[in-house]
Structure formats: structure tokens, C-alpha cells
Design a protein around this motif. Sequence first.
Motif, PDB file in Angstrom:
ATOM      1  N   PRO A 411       0.828  -1.214   0.000  1.00 55.68           N
ATOM      2  CA  PRO A 411       0.000   0.000   0.000  1.00 55.68           C
ATOM      3  C   PRO A 411       0.856   1.254   0.000  1.00 55.68           C
ATOM      4  O   PRO A 411       1.989   1.257   0.502  1.00 55.68           O
ATOM      5  N   LEU A 412       0.325   2.329  -0.561  1.00 55.60           N
ATOM      6  CA  LEU A 412       1.086   3.575  -0.636  1.00 55.60           C
ATOM      7  C   LEU A 412       1.426   4.118   0.744  1.00 55.60           C
ATOM      8  O   LEU A 412       2.475   4.751   0.937  1.00 55.60           O
ATOM      9  N   ASP A 413       0.559   3.898   1.714  1.00 56.52           N
ATOM     10  CA  ASP A 413       0.809   4.467   3.036  1.00 56.52           C
ATOM     11  C   ASP A 413       1.840   3.674   3.833  1.00 56.52           C
ATOM     12  O   ASP A 413       2.095   3.982   5.004  1.00 56.52           O
ATOM     13  N   SER A 414       2.452   2.666   3.226  1.00 57.68           N
ATOM     14  CA  SER A 414       3.493   1.913   3.927  1.00 57.68           C
ATOM     15  C   SER A 414       4.879   2.543   3.742  1.00 57.68           C
ATOM     16  O   SER A 414       5.863   2.029   4.272  1.00 57.68           O
ATOM     17  N   PHE A 415       4.945   3.657   2.976  1.00 60.24           N
ATOM     18  CA  PHE A 415       6.226   4.330   2.725  1.00 60.24           C
ATOM     19  C   PHE A 415       6.209   5.738   3.313  1.00 60.24           C
ATOM     20  O   PHE A 415       5.149   6.379   3.409  1.00 60.24           O
ATOM     21  N   ALA A 416       7.401   6.201   3.687  1.00 58.41           N
ATOM     22  CA  ALA A 416       7.591   7.599   4.102  1.00 58.41           C
ATOM     23  C   ALA A 416       8.086   8.368   2.886  1.00 58.41           C
ATOM     24  O   ALA A 416       9.279   8.347   2.562  1.00 58.41           O
ATOM     25  N   TRP A 417       7.200   9.056   2.197  1.00 60.97           N
ATOM     26  CA  TRP A 417       7.510   9.652   0.903  1.00 60.97           C
ATOM     27  C   TRP A 417       8.282  10.960   1.064  1.00 60.97           C
ATOM     28  O   TRP A 417       7.871  11.841   1.827  1.00 60.97           O
ATOM     29  N   PRO A 418       9.390  11.108   0.340  1.00 60.98           N
ATOM     30  CA  PRO A 418      10.148  12.381   0.395  1.00 60.98           C
ATOM     31  C   PRO A 418       9.289  13.587   0.045  1.00 60.98           C
ATOM     32  O   PRO A 418       9.508  14.679   0.585  1.00 60.98           O
ATOM     33  N   SER A 419       8.338  13.417  -0.856  1.00 60.50           N
ATOM     34  CA  SER A 419       7.491  14.546  -1.266  1.00 60.50           C
ATOM     35  C   SER A 419       6.644  15.070  -0.123  1.00 60.50           C
ATOM     36  O   SER A 419       6.148  16.194  -0.171  1.00 60.50           O
ATOM     37  N   GLU A 420       6.492  14.253   0.927  1.00 54.54           N
ATOM     38  CA  GLU A 420       5.723  14.696   2.094  1.00 54.54           C
ATOM     39  C   GLU A 420       6.636  15.086   3.260  1.00 54.54           C
ATOM     40  O   GLU A 420       6.251  15.875   4.116  1.00 54.54           O
ATOM     41  N   LEU A 421       7.852  14.525   3.282  1.00 55.69           N
ATOM     42  CA  LEU A 421       8.770  14.815   4.369  1.00 55.69           C
ATOM     43  C   LEU A 421       9.524  16.118   4.156  1.00 55.69           C
ATOM     44  O   LEU A 421       9.891  16.793   5.123  1.00 55.69           O
ATOM     45  N   VAL A 422       9.792  16.465   2.884  1.00 50.09           N
ATOM     46  CA  VAL A 422      10.529  17.692   2.584  1.00 50.09           C
ATOM     47  C   VAL A 422       9.556  18.869   2.539  1.00 50.09           C
ATOM     48  O   VAL A 422       8.613  18.858   1.728  1.00 50.09           O
ATOM     49  N   PRO A 423       9.723  19.873   3.379  1.00 50.25           N
ATOM     50  CA  PRO A 423       8.794  21.009   3.376  1.00 50.25           C
ATOM     51  C   PRO A 423       8.784  21.719   2.016  1.00 50.25           C
ATOM     52  O   PRO A 423       9.832  22.021   1.457  1.00 50.25           O
ATOM     53  N   GLN A 424       7.601  21.957   1.492  1.00 51.53           N
ATOM     54  CA  GLN A 424       7.453  22.673   0.223  1.00 51.53           C
ATOM     55  C   GLN A 424       6.268  23.623   0.326  1.00 51.53           C
ATOM     56  O   GLN A 424       5.229  23.269   0.897  1.00 51.53           O
ATOM     57  N   LEU A 425       6.424  24.809  -0.238  1.00 48.89           N
ATOM     58  CA  LEU A 425       5.289  25.708  -0.327  1.00 48.89           C
ATOM     59  C   LEU A 425       4.290  25.138  -1.324  1.00 48.89           C
ATOM     60  O   LEU A 425       4.675  24.589  -2.363  1.00 48.89           O
ATOM     61  N   PRO A 426       2.993  25.223  -1.041  1.00 49.18           N
ATOM     62  CA  PRO A 426       1.999  24.698  -1.983  1.00 49.18           C
ATOM     63  C   PRO A 426       2.092  25.406  -3.336  1.00 49.18           C
ATOM     64  O   PRO A 426       2.278  26.621  -3.399  1.00 49.18           O
ATOM     65  N   GLN A 427       2.014  24.626  -4.396  1.00 45.04           N
ATOM     66  CA  GLN A 427       2.004  25.221  -5.737  1.00 45.04           C
ATOM     67  C   GLN A 427       0.715  26.007  -5.925  1.00 45.04           C
ATOM     68  O   GLN A 427      -0.371  25.530  -5.611  1.00 45.04           O
ATOM     69  N   GLU A 428       0.838  27.224  -6.433  1.00 46.30           N
ATOM     70  CA  GLU A 428      -0.351  28.028  -6.673  1.00 46.30           C
ATOM     71  C   GLU A 428      -1.229  27.380  -7.731  1.00 46.30           C
ATOM     72  O   GLU A 428      -0.750  26.671  -8.623  1.00 46.30           O
TER      73      GLU A 428
END
Length: 480
Positions: A411-428
Motif C-alpha cells: 500500500p502507498l501508506d506503507s512508505f515515508a515519501w520524500p514529497s511529504e517529508l521535505v517542506p514545500q510551499l503549496p504550488q499556486e
Amino acid sequence: MKLSTLAALFLLHLSSVRGQTCEDFAPPAEIHGRKFFSSYSGDYLAIKGISYYPRPNEGDLTVTNSIDFFTEEYRSIWERDIEEFKDLGVNAIRIYAVDPGKNHDGFMCALKAAGIYVIVGLAAECFNCAITSDAPPLCYPAELKRRGEFIIQQFAKYENVLAFSAGNEVSLHRTSHSTENAPCQKKFIRDMRAYVQRCSDSMRKIPIGVIKADVERENKALYYNCRSDPDDELENADFIGINSYLHCDGAATGIDELVGYSKLLEDYESFGMTVPVLWTEFGCLNESFEEVEGYETQRNFLQVEALYSKTYREEFAGGFVFEYSTEKSMAQDESPYPFDTFGPDNWGVGHFEPENCDDVTTPCEYERFPEWYNLAEKYAAVDTSDEPNKLFYEREWNDPVPPTCPDEFPPLDSFAWPSELVPQLPQECPVEMPVFCAGVPLECNVVTLPPVSSAPVSCRWIVTLTLGTAIGQALLALLV
């Protein structure tokens, strides 16, 4: 400028498109059930496409697969080729890499005026610009999420964007089991769909899908259509593309003799897919095809008769022939210029000449192979008038249940995704300002007005939207 002159320009604009309807100008497409439909009429949209990457024969533009040929810098290239698309009878193209920091108005408008849709690739050959061959979660770089959202933001304004492709054959060259990086591809799809949903107030629901090689057929088809979390409506792809090179028998004369495609149809009938499936690359090369006018192995494109037949349309939503032009850098070792002999990489339905053209100092001209005419004839003969309107599929496919996920995919929730761990400003989100294109009737543009809570729309904005950029700005000179 006098008002009479402006009126003459306006009438000229209207007369240039007289006799055509909005259906001829690639209105926004919608998915209902497993098919694409026009958002204007609700009529079925059969995707008759070709893959497009106009790599010249020589020079700096041959060294990478990620040149963005679709900007003003290369207008002479795509203006030349759009005329060929029109003659060929395609209504869609695939493009593989774009630079979201550059303007694509001219290219996308010229295609819209020609009635041609585009599948836009979100990946490219640059650092952190695509899913990698690493194991998850590292195969999904955090920077890729930002890039994908940026491309969607920049292209959402174009009504003839058919869909976005989140990847192309990302698992094909895995050194170990090729399912390993598939969760990264699926997580990227989910993130892009989440961005489209978040921006639903200022953009239409443009499909986000994936394009895969026709390997591990069942597992990959089910995986990209399923949801490991049944409550997560964003997890699956909006559409699935398969790059499938079948029908390599030049002696076949009827679609019942296409053994490979008969099996493909049978398999997909058994999968229980709930999203559209496109043949995103097809057109097998083989020495058994006939020599025509001195050119060996000219494909007959019998696959087209199969793909758009009533039986196949139950499972497949159309396709893209591979490809528009033979790439000398790929084909020359076994099929040297002018590519009149068989070679396993002579994929084009035409080629560029002269041999040393680089589209910088020496312009390339497009030369059609005999098989170009075979494809044009097959596309011209496609008749899908027996397809129901979208209302039928809205009733029949009200709440489809996706297939069960294959066991070997975590399942996707079994990973710690870099896209969620690295702080990013929301794309407009995209700005609510449609692009009006020369050669397209005014009434054939969808105008999305700002929300009621926004500031009043000015007279200046209305004039520009109503009459298009050139004429509108000219009129504004009289009003201010």
C-alpha cells in the motif's frame, strides 16, 4: 486605427472559420465510463493520434530526448508539422517533455485551431524530473512533485490538453523485479490528481494517467486501476496507456488474423477495468510488410481497423501510432538515410531531409513514406457514429468499483515519501484566464468567469476575452 478597420478584421476572423463547428476545434474532453467525450456536445471522442518528437537529422537538437520543441523558439518546426498532422487525419498527439517555465501559447493554439488534442508528459531527462529506478520511496524525488504541479498549472489553461501522463515505461528497465518502483509512479499520480482536485475552483478536471510498456500485463493494469485504500478516490490513474507493439505479420488481411491483439482484447475484457485504456504507442515493425515504391517493410496499419471496431472500443479508447518521424540518430546503424531499408528503429511514417538538416542552420523538410498514406487512409475510414452519447455512460458507469490490487504491491501508506517529508510551499493554482486562439471561433472558447466573490470583471477584461488578444487590444485603444 479606425473602427471600420477593426470591424473588417473581426469579419475576417469570423470568415476564416466559417462552415466549421466547435467540435472541429478540440473542445475540452471529459471521461465518462472508459471513454472520452466532447464537453460541448457529449459526443464520443475516438482518439486517433501519433507520437511526436521532431528530432532533426544532425546537430545539437539530437543529443537529448528532452528538447522542448513546443515553444516560440521552434515555431518553424511545429508549424511545418501541424500541417502534416491535419493531412494525416490525427486528432491527438503525444509530447514527451516540456519546460513549464516557457510559453506554449502559440503551439497549443495552432493545434486547437487544427482540432488536435495533446497528452502532455510530466517527466523529462533532467535531474529529479522523473520517477527513477531506485526502490521506493527514493524513486519518487521530492522535486518531481513540484515540477509536475508546475506543468499542470501552466498547461491547464489550454482547452485541448487531453490529459497529463505521469510517466512513460518507468518500470521497463528495472534491473531487478520491475514492480519495485511502481508504487513511486502511483504516488506521483495521486499527488498530481490531488493538485487538480485542490484547484478545482480555477481549472477543469484534466485527467492524470500513466503510460506503461505492455509487460506484466495483468499486474500493471490492475495495479494502476486499483486502490489499496478503498476510500481514497485519488489513488488510481484516471487513464492507462499501453505501449504495445503487436501485429508483426504483414500477410494478415483481416482483424481476425491479428493474433496478438485478439489476446490483448481477451485479457483486458477479463481485467474489469474502470478507467479508459489507450494504445499510447502502436505500429509493429517487421520484415514481412510489403515494399512500396522502393521503401521496404511499409506498415499497413491493419491495427487501426481493429482498434476502432465496435468490439475493441468496448475496452480501448483509441491510440497513438509510433511515430511521426524516423530519428536518424536511432535508425541509421541498421537503416541508413534515406531509410528505405528495413531497420528495427525506423519507426517514423516519414523522415526529414536533407540528410544534414539540423533545424538551426539547415531547415528540415518532412518527406512522407508510403506507409504515411496507409495510415491516413485507415484513420479517414474510422466510423464511430454508433457510439452512444456521454449520458448513456453517465448512467451505466455511475459508481464503478475498481479491481482488487495485486498482492505483491505494498500500500502507498506503507512508505515515508520524500514529497511529504521535505517542506514545500503549496504550488499556486492556475489563474482563471483562458487563452483565445487565432483561427478559433469566439463561441468555441470556454470562458470561466471569476467566482462571484471576486472583484467585478472590468470592461477591458470583457473586450479582450470576447474578441481575442489582437482584436481586443486594438479595440481597447479606442476605449481608453
